[in-house]
Design a protein around this motif. Structure first.
Motif, PDB file in Angstrom:
ATOM      1  N   THR A 125       5.062   9.991 -11.132  1.00 13.80           N
ATOM      2  CA  THR A 125       4.896   8.896 -10.419  1.00 13.80           C
ATOM      3  C   THR A 125       5.643   9.478  -9.039  1.00 13.80           C
ATOM      4  O   THR A 125       6.219  10.442  -8.873  1.00 13.80           O
ATOM      5  CB  THR A 125       5.622   7.633 -10.842  1.00 13.80           C
ATOM      6  OG1 THR A 125       7.213   8.088 -10.696  1.00 13.80           O
ATOM      7  CG2 THR A 125       5.457   7.302 -12.047  1.00 13.80           C
ATOM      8  N   SER A 126       5.098   8.867  -7.902  1.00 16.35           N
ATOM      9  CA  SER A 126       5.376   9.154  -6.532  1.00 16.35           C
ATOM     10  C   SER A 126       7.117   9.121  -6.358  1.00 16.35           C
ATOM     11  O   SER A 126       7.903   9.772  -5.816  1.00 16.35           O
ATOM     12  CB  SER A 126       4.752   8.343  -5.444  1.00 16.35           C
ATOM     13  OG  SER A 126       5.147   7.017  -5.671  1.00 16.35           O
ATOM     14  N   TYR A 165       1.487   5.563  -6.458  1.00 16.44           N
ATOM     15  CA  TYR A 165       1.941   5.823  -5.113  1.00 16.44           C
ATOM     16  C   TYR A 165       2.201   4.457  -4.260  1.00 16.44           C
ATOM     17  O   TYR A 165       1.435   3.404  -4.326  1.00 16.44           O
ATOM     18  CB  TYR A 165       0.530   6.583  -4.492  1.00 16.44           C
ATOM     19  CG  TYR A 165       1.085   6.822  -2.894  1.00 16.44           C
ATOM     20  CD1 TYR A 165       1.656   7.841  -2.553  1.00 16.44           C
ATOM     21  CD2 TYR A 165       0.606   5.938  -1.892  1.00 16.44           C
ATOM     22  CE1 TYR A 165       1.971   8.271  -1.232  1.00 16.44           C
ATOM     23  CE2 TYR A 165       0.972   6.087  -0.658  1.00 16.44           C
ATOM     24  CZ  TYR A 165       1.379   7.308  -0.195  1.00 16.44           C
ATOM     25  OH  TYR A 165       1.792   7.387   1.049  1.00 16.44           O
ATOM     26  N   GLY A 166       3.203   4.531  -3.672  1.00 11.13           N
ATOM     27  CA  GLY A 166       3.575   3.419  -2.881  1.00 11.13           C
ATOM     28  C   GLY A 166       4.565   2.337  -3.341  1.00 11.13           C
ATOM     29  O   GLY A 166       5.399   1.492  -2.932  1.00 11.13           O
ATOM     30  N   LEU A 167       5.006   2.724  -4.775  1.00  8.55           N
ATOM     31  CA  LEU A 167       5.910   1.637  -5.612  1.00  8.55           C
ATOM     32  C   LEU A 167       7.248   2.447  -5.564  1.00  8.55           C
ATOM     33  O   LEU A 167       7.974   2.703  -6.453  1.00  8.55           O
ATOM     34  CB  LEU A 167       5.520   1.541  -7.105  1.00  8.55           C
ATOM     35  CG  LEU A 167       4.272   0.766  -7.257  1.00  8.55           C
ATOM     36  CD1 LEU A 167       3.962   0.395  -8.712  1.00  8.55           C
ATOM     37  CD2 LEU A 167       4.319  -0.832  -6.636  1.00  8.55           C
ATOM     38  N   HIS A 168       7.579   2.700  -4.278  1.00 10.74           N
ATOM     39  CA  HIS A 168       8.926   3.472  -4.153  1.00 10.74           C
ATOM     40  C   HIS A 168       9.447   2.893  -2.722  1.00 10.74           C
ATOM     41  O   HIS A 168       8.915   2.483  -1.991  1.00 10.74           O
ATOM     42  CB  HIS A 168       8.758   4.795  -4.196  1.00 10.74           C
ATOM     43  CG  HIS A 168       7.908   5.272  -3.246  1.00 10.74           C
ATOM     44  ND1 HIS A 168       7.895   5.208  -1.951  1.00 10.74           N
ATOM     45  CD2 HIS A 168       6.798   6.196  -3.836  1.00 10.74           C
ATOM     46  CE1 HIS A 168       6.604   5.859  -1.372  1.00 10.74           C
ATOM     47  NE2 HIS A 168       6.009   6.445  -2.418  1.00 10.74           N
ATOM     48  N   ASP A 169      10.907   3.179  -2.684  1.00 12.74           N
ATOM     49  CA  ASP A 169      11.331   2.824  -1.275  1.00 12.74           C
ATOM     50  C   ASP A 169      10.619   3.609  -0.062  1.00 12.74           C
ATOM     51  O   ASP A 169      10.150   4.492  -0.303  1.00 12.74           O
ATOM     52  CB  ASP A 169      12.877   3.282  -1.387  1.00 12.74           C
ATOM     53  CG  ASP A 169      13.671   2.455  -2.102  1.00 12.74           C
ATOM     54  OD1 ASP A 169      13.294   1.301  -2.554  1.00 12.74           O
ATOM     55  OD2 ASP A 169      14.753   2.905  -2.797  1.00 12.74           O
ATOM     56  N   SER A 181      -3.151   4.556  -6.991  1.00 13.06           N
ATOM     57  CA  SER A 181      -2.193   3.341  -6.293  1.00 13.06           C
ATOM     58  C   SER A 181      -2.603   2.255  -6.423  1.00 13.06           C
ATOM     59  O   SER A 181      -4.145   2.006  -6.749  1.00 13.06           O
ATOM     60  CB  SER A 181      -2.112   3.788  -4.609  1.00 13.06           C
ATOM     61  OG  SER A 181      -1.441   2.575  -4.124  1.00 13.06           O
ATOM     62  N   ASN A 182      -1.548   1.189  -6.357  1.00 12.56           N
ATOM     63  CA  ASN A 182      -2.267  -0.392  -6.460  1.00 12.56           C
ATOM     64  C   ASN A 182      -2.580  -0.587  -4.997  1.00 12.56           C
ATOM     65  O   ASN A 182      -2.915  -2.055  -4.840  1.00 12.56           O
ATOM     66  CB  ASN A 182      -0.970  -1.241  -7.053  1.00 12.56           C
ATOM     67  CG  ASN A 182      -0.943  -0.837  -8.725  1.00 12.56           C
ATOM     68  OD1 ASN A 182      -1.669  -0.435  -9.103  1.00 12.56           O
ATOM     69  ND2 ASN A 182       0.232  -1.207  -8.987  1.00 12.56           N
ATOM     70  N   PHE A 183      -2.542   0.083  -4.000  1.00 14.33           N
ATOM     71  CA  PHE A 183      -2.916  -0.395  -2.761  1.00 14.33           C
ATOM     72  C   PHE A 183      -4.313  -0.415  -2.571  1.00 14.33           C
ATOM     73  O   PHE A 183      -5.107  -0.103  -3.311  1.00 14.33           O
ATOM     74  CB  PHE A 183      -2.427   0.714  -1.736  1.00 14.33           C
ATOM     75  CG  PHE A 183      -0.963   0.831  -1.488  1.00 14.33           C
ATOM     76  CD1 PHE A 183      -0.114   0.013  -1.719  1.00 14.33           C
ATOM     77  CD2 PHE A 183      -0.364   2.001  -0.614  1.00 14.33           C
ATOM     78  CE1 PHE A 183       1.104  -0.068  -1.232  1.00 14.33           C
ATOM     79  CE2 PHE A 183       0.898   2.326  -0.265  1.00 14.33           C
ATOM     80  CZ  PHE A 183       1.830   1.179  -0.538  1.00 14.33           C
ATOM     81  N   LYS A 198      -7.664   0.611   2.195  1.00 10.39           N
ATOM     82  CA  LYS A 198      -7.361   0.602   3.842  1.00 10.39           C
ATOM     83  C   LYS A 198      -5.759   0.967   3.921  1.00 10.39           C
ATOM     84  O   LYS A 198      -5.326   1.693   4.663  1.00 10.39           O
ATOM     85  CB  LYS A 198      -7.691  -0.697   4.386  1.00 10.39           C
ATOM     86  CG  LYS A 198      -7.372  -0.609   6.104  1.00 10.39           C
ATOM     87  CD  LYS A 198      -7.674  -2.091   6.519  1.00 10.39           C
ATOM     88  CE  LYS A 198      -7.191  -2.148   8.104  1.00 10.39           C
ATOM     89  NZ  LYS A 198      -5.932  -1.893   8.172  1.00 10.39           N
ATOM     90  N   LYS A 199      -4.893   0.100   3.420  1.00  5.71           N
ATOM     91  CA  LYS A 199      -3.742   0.091   3.084  1.00  5.71           C
ATOM     92  C   LYS A 199      -3.113   1.787   2.781  1.00  5.71           C
ATOM     93  O   LYS A 199      -2.367   2.390   3.190  1.00  5.71           O
ATOM     94  CB  LYS A 199      -2.897  -0.661   2.283  1.00  5.71           C
ATOM     95  CG  LYS A 199      -1.232  -0.637   2.350  1.00  5.71           C
ATOM     96  CD  LYS A 199      -0.650  -1.870   1.650  1.00  5.71           C
ATOM     97  CE  LYS A 199       0.789  -1.490   1.501  1.00  5.71           C
ATOM     98  NZ  LYS A 199       1.359  -1.725   2.972  1.00  5.71           N
ATOM     99  N   LEU A 200      -3.869   2.442   1.808  1.00 10.41           N
ATOM    100  CA  LEU A 200      -3.627   3.654   1.511  1.00 10.41           C
ATOM    101  C   LEU A 200      -3.837   4.730   2.559  1.00 10.41           C
ATOM    102  O   LEU A 200      -3.181   5.707   2.921  1.00 10.41           O
ATOM    103  CB  LEU A 200      -4.279   4.084   0.274  1.00 10.41           C
ATOM    104  CG  LEU A 200      -4.228   5.662  -0.129  1.00 10.41           C
ATOM    105  CD1 LEU A 200      -2.708   5.656  -0.837  1.00 10.41           C
ATOM    106  CD2 LEU A 200      -5.115   5.950  -1.476  1.00 10.41           C
TER     107      LEU A 200
END
Length: 247
Positions: free
Chosen positions: A139-140, A178-182, A208-210, A213-215
């Protein structure tokens, strides 16, 4: 009694192998068929090679660090209830084939939870592992933590650069969640790994769950451009959460 005679350094008998119709030779006090002996040795060699391949695969599968929940996840048991799921399955299988052919391209799966993204990612990894390639799932958040842990160590081979270099060596790196971190610093560390893999011409699968566009916004223009350079497959998993459906 069987007659024996010397021929080409071997003691041969007039006894004939019923299977190969060839003369048997005397070896170790026994009469054996040379062709039967060769077939036995070939079978033993094949068995030993199979055992070696199995040991290598088991070592690589352990090194891939796939989640226990996906120990048996494969392309063959991924359920396709929608056309989108079927398309995503085909895209992942085709991607695995391209990577096995040493094509360097990246893969992105975005979508909500429970859509089977991790299942397909692990199936992709297993497909490559069976072909002798090295894949790694992480995971990221874990990537960022691994790098930050290196900051507290004195050993040179555990430096930030060494950790990033390690992640750049796999034939395929799968970065999940990806993105589920600080944000900020941790994101920067994950981007360093992505950049290093780009520089090393190594393919990456990013999950990612993004939204897409957000990614894109999170990766930034420069990294997004690099991610597309050698080819990029993007799949948006927009069907319902299978975990809820199956409850």
């Amino acid at each position: 009694m069987n007659a024996h005679f010397q021929l080409n350094g071997f003691v041969k008998s007039n006894e004939v192998c019923s299977l190969h119709k060839t003369q048997k030779i005397l070896a170790g006090g026994n009469l054996i068929c040379p062709m039967c002996a060769n077939e036995f040795l070939a079978a033993e060699k094949s068995k030993q090679q199979a055992e070696t391949n199995k040991a290598v695969f088991e070592k690589h599968i352990a090194g891939a660090m796939l989640p226990d929940r996906h120990a048996y996840s494969a392309f063959s048991n991924y359920q396709t209830r929608t056309q989108g799921q079927a398309n995503t399955l085909n895209q992942c299988a085709n991607y695995a084939q391209r990577i096995s052919e040493k094509q360097c391209s990246n893969f992105i799966m975005v979508g909500s939870t429970g859509t089977g993204k991790t299942h397909l990612a692990c199936a992709t990894a297993k497909n490559l592992l069976k072909k002798g390639l090295k894949a790694r799932y992480i995971t990221s958040e874990e990537i960022a933590q691994r790098i930050m842990n290196a900051w507290d160590r004195d050993s040179k081979d555990q430096s930030e650069e060494a950790v990033i270099y390690e992640f750049a060596q796999y034939d395929l790196l799968i970065i999940d969640e990806y993105g589920l971190h600080d944000r900020e610093k941790r994101t920067e560390l994950v981007h360093k790994v992505l950049t290093k893999r780009y520089d090393s011409k190594k393919p990456t699968m990013l999950i990612s769950n993004f939204t897409l566009k957000k990614l894109k916004d999170d990766l930034g223009d420069r990294l997004w451009s690099r991610f597309q350079h050698d080819g990029l497959t993007v799949v948006e998993c927009n069907w319902n959460d299978a975990r809820v459906i199956n409850q």
